[in-house]
Design a protein around this motif. Sequence first.
Motif, mmCIF file in Angstrom:
data_model
loop_
_atom_site.group_PDB
_atom_site.id
_atom_site.type_symbol
_atom_site.label_atom_id
_atom_site.label_comp_id
_atom_site.label_asym_id
_atom_site.label_seq_id
_atom_site.Cartn_x
_atom_site.Cartn_y
_atom_site.Cartn_z
ATOM 1 N N ASP A 1 26.537 57.144 31.137
ATOM 2 C CA ASP A 1 25.156 57.634 31.162
ATOM 3 C C ASP A 1 24.641 57.829 32.581
ATOM 4 O OD1 ASP A 1 25.089 57.539 28.373
ATOM 5 O OD2 ASP A 1 24.432 55.433 28.387
ATOM 6 N N GLY A 2 25.477 57.569 33.583
ATOM 7 C CA GLY A 2 25.094 57.748 34.978
ATOM 8 C C GLY A 2 24.408 56.541 35.592
ATOM 9 N N ASN A 3 24.340 55.422 34.843
ATOM 10 C CA ASN A 3 23.722 54.199 35.365
ATOM 11 C C ASN A 3 24.684 53.495 36.310
ATOM 12 O OD1 ASN A 3 21.414 54.543 33.714
ATOM 13 N ND2 ASN A 3 22.543 53.641 31.995
ATOM 14 N N LYS A 4 24.138 52.989 37.423
ATOM 15 C CA LYS A 4 24.963 52.253 38.381
ATOM 16 C C LYS A 4 25.226 50.853 37.831
ATOM 17 C CE LYS A 4 25.687 51.737 43.222
ATOM 18 N NZ LYS A 4 25.368 52.297 44.499
ATOM 19 N N ARG A 5 26.489 50.471 37.781
ATOM 20 C CA ARG A 5 26.888 49.170 37.259
ATOM 21 C C ARG A 5 27.700 48.423 38.314
ATOM 22 N NH1 ARG A 5 25.804 48.738 31.496
ATOM 23 N NH2 ARG A 5 27.118 46.933 31.790
ATOM 24 N N ARG A 6 27.766 47.106 38.163
ATOM 25 C CA ARG A 6 28.581 46.255 39.036
ATOM 26 C C ARG A 6 29.414 45.334 38.170
ATOM 27 N NH1 ARG A 6 26.027 44.510 44.407
ATOM 28 N NH2 ARG A 6 26.880 42.531 43.755
ATOM 29 N N THR A 7 30.604 45.035 38.635
ATOM 30 C CA THR A 7 31.468 44.096 37.924
ATOM 31 C C THR A 7 32.197 43.213 38.938
ATOM 32 O OG1 THR A 7 33.179 43.910 36.229
ATOM 33 C CG2 THR A 7 33.474 45.652 37.830
ATOM 34 N N ALA A 8 32.467 41.988 38.527
ATOM 35 C CA ALA A 8 33.203 41.045 39.374
ATOM 36 C C ALA A 8 34.591 40.842 38.791
ATOM 37 C CB ALA A 8 32.470 39.711 39.452
ATOM 38 N N GLU A 9 35.580 40.744 39.663
ATOM 39 C CA GLU A 9 36.947 40.488 39.220
ATOM 40 C C GLU A 9 37.679 39.706 40.300
ATOM 41 O OE1 GLU A 9 38.625 44.343 38.507
ATOM 42 O OE2 GLU A 9 38.596 44.887 40.619
ATOM 43 N N VAL A 10 38.721 39.005 39.888
ATOM 44 C CA VAL A 10 39.572 38.281 40.826
ATOM 45 C C VAL A 10 40.763 39.168 41.162
ATOM 46 C CG1 VAL A 10 41.062 36.270 41.163
ATOM 47 C CG2 VAL A 10 38.879 36.024 39.959
ATOM 48 N N VAL A 11 40.976 39.417 42.440
ATOM 49 C CA VAL A 11 42.150 40.144 42.905
ATOM 50 C C VAL A 11 43.201 39.090 43.222
ATOM 51 C CG1 VAL A 11 43.090 41.732 44.622
ATOM 52 C CG2 VAL A 11 40.722 42.000 43.836
ATOM 53 N N ALA A 12 44.265 39.058 42.419
ATOM 54 C CA ALA A 12 45.280 38.003 42.513
ATOM 55 C C ALA A 12 46.194 38.215 43.712
ATOM 56 C CB ALA A 12 46.107 37.957 41.231
ATOM 57 N N ASP A 13 46.285 37.201 44.564
ATOM 58 C CA ASP A 13 47.265 37.190 45.643
ATOM 59 C C ASP A 13 48.530 36.478 45.187
ATOM 60 O OD1 ASP A 13 45.583 38.487 47.472
ATOM 61 O OD2 ASP A 13 44.644 36.590 48.054
ATOM 62 N N ASN A 14 48.360 35.382 44.458
ATOM 63 C CA ASN A 14 49.473 34.592 43.939
ATOM 64 C C ASN A 14 49.182 34.233 42.488
ATOM 65 O OD1 ASN A 14 51.162 34.020 46.433
ATOM 66 N ND2 ASN A 14 49.152 33.333 47.086
ATOM 67 N N VAL A 15 50.246 34.198 41.687
ATOM 68 C CA VAL A 15 50.134 33.856 40.273
ATOM 69 C C VAL A 15 51.154 32.767 39.983
ATOM 70 C CG1 VAL A 15 50.478 34.734 37.947
ATOM 71 C CG2 VAL A 15 49.330 36.145 39.626
ATOM 72 N N TYR A 16 50.751 31.763 39.221
ATOM 73 C CA TYR A 16 51.616 30.634 38.899
ATOM 74 C C TYR A 16 51.654 30.441 37.389
ATOM 75 C CZ TYR A 16 50.334 29.487 43.723
ATOM 76 O OH TYR A 16 50.099 29.533 45.064
ATOM 77 N N PHE A 17 52.772 29.919 36.887
ATOM 78 C CA PHE A 17 52.812 29.482 35.506
ATOM 79 C C PHE A 17 51.983 28.199 35.419
ATOM 80 C CE2 PHE A 17 55.640 32.414 33.675
ATOM 81 C CZ PHE A 17 56.660 32.687 34.559
ATOM 82 N N GLY A 18 51.085 28.117 34.449
ATOM 83 C CA GLY A 18 50.266 26.918 34.275
ATOM 84 C C GLY A 18 50.979 25.845 33.486
ATOM 85 N N GLU A 19 52.070 26.212 32.833
ATOM 86 C CA GLU A 19 52.889 25.258 32.093
ATOM 87 C C GLU A 19 54.311 25.787 32.086
ATOM 88 O OE1 GLU A 19 51.135 25.162 28.235
ATOM 89 O OE2 GLU A 19 51.364 27.282 27.922
ATOM 90 N N SER A 20 55.260 24.883 31.932
ATOM 91 C CA SER A 20 56.647 25.322 31.924
ATOM 92 C C SER A 20 57.010 25.850 30.545
ATOM 93 C CB SER A 20 57.577 24.170 32.301
ATOM 94 O OG SER A 20 57.620 23.222 31.254
ATOM 95 N N LYS A 21 58.109 26.548 30.458
ATOM 96 C CA LYS A 21 58.557 27.071 29.173
ATOM 97 C C LYS A 21 58.836 25.922 28.206
ATOM 98 C CE LYS A 21 61.632 30.404 27.125
ATOM 99 N NZ LYS A 21 62.566 31.460 27.346
ATOM 100 N N ARG A 22 59.369 24.810 28.721
ATOM 101 C CA ARG A 22 59.644 23.652 27.860
ATOM 102 C C ARG A 22 58.375 23.123 27.232
ATOM 103 N NH1 ARG A 22 63.385 20.380 31.713
ATOM 104 N NH2 ARG A 22 61.347 20.190 32.634
ATOM 105 N N SER A 23 57.279 23.025 28.011
ATOM 106 C CA SER A 23 56.041 22.494 27.437
ATOM 107 C C SER A 23 55.430 23.500 26.476
ATOM 108 C CB SER A 23 55.042 22.102 28.528
ATOM 109 O OG SER A 23 54.621 23.230 29.249
ATOM 110 N N ASN A 24 55.693 24.774 26.673
ATOM 111 C CA ASN A 24 55.263 25.795 25.721
ATOM 112 C C ASN A 24 55.948 25.604 24.389
ATOM 113 O OD1 ASN A 24 53.299 27.574 26.395
ATOM 114 N ND2 ASN A 24 54.658 29.070 27.355
#
Length: 161
Positions: free
Chosen positions: A87-110
Amino acid sequence: MLNHIVIMGRLTRDPELRRTGTGIAVASFSVAVDRDFGNRESGEKETDFIDCVAWRQTGEFVSKYFTKGSMIVVSGRLQIRSWNDKDGNKRRTAEVVADNVYFGESKRSNEGGNAYGGNTYGGNSYGAAPAAPAYGGYSAPAAAPASDFAMLDDNDAQLPF
């Protein structure tokens, strides 16, 4: 100035991998992050849904190894983008630009095991993800041959210090 953010949560959907006109990989994904405190009235914890973007090899890594529901740790910077909606309205959005990504759990714990940590793949790394735990991980030392150890009596006089 400092702009650094670290979040840990679960992916709300499978990462979406696209390529720019010049062929650069970019993955978009959303992470559900529980707040540390609950709602005052109900006591239930609230959840924030945080949009993230990962570029180049990091984006390819995310799209290859993470799926909806995976625990993920994202380290990067917060970025605010401005854009115009249909509609032509100015909008803003926030996002995280990832520099590093880690597994939060191991495959075994999954799979129901009890392990901690995971592998990492950062924006400055190339090739396959390293095999060593990187985020809060613990690896038990490999068993050494019995000949490397000598049994000591309970007498402290035998200790070298």
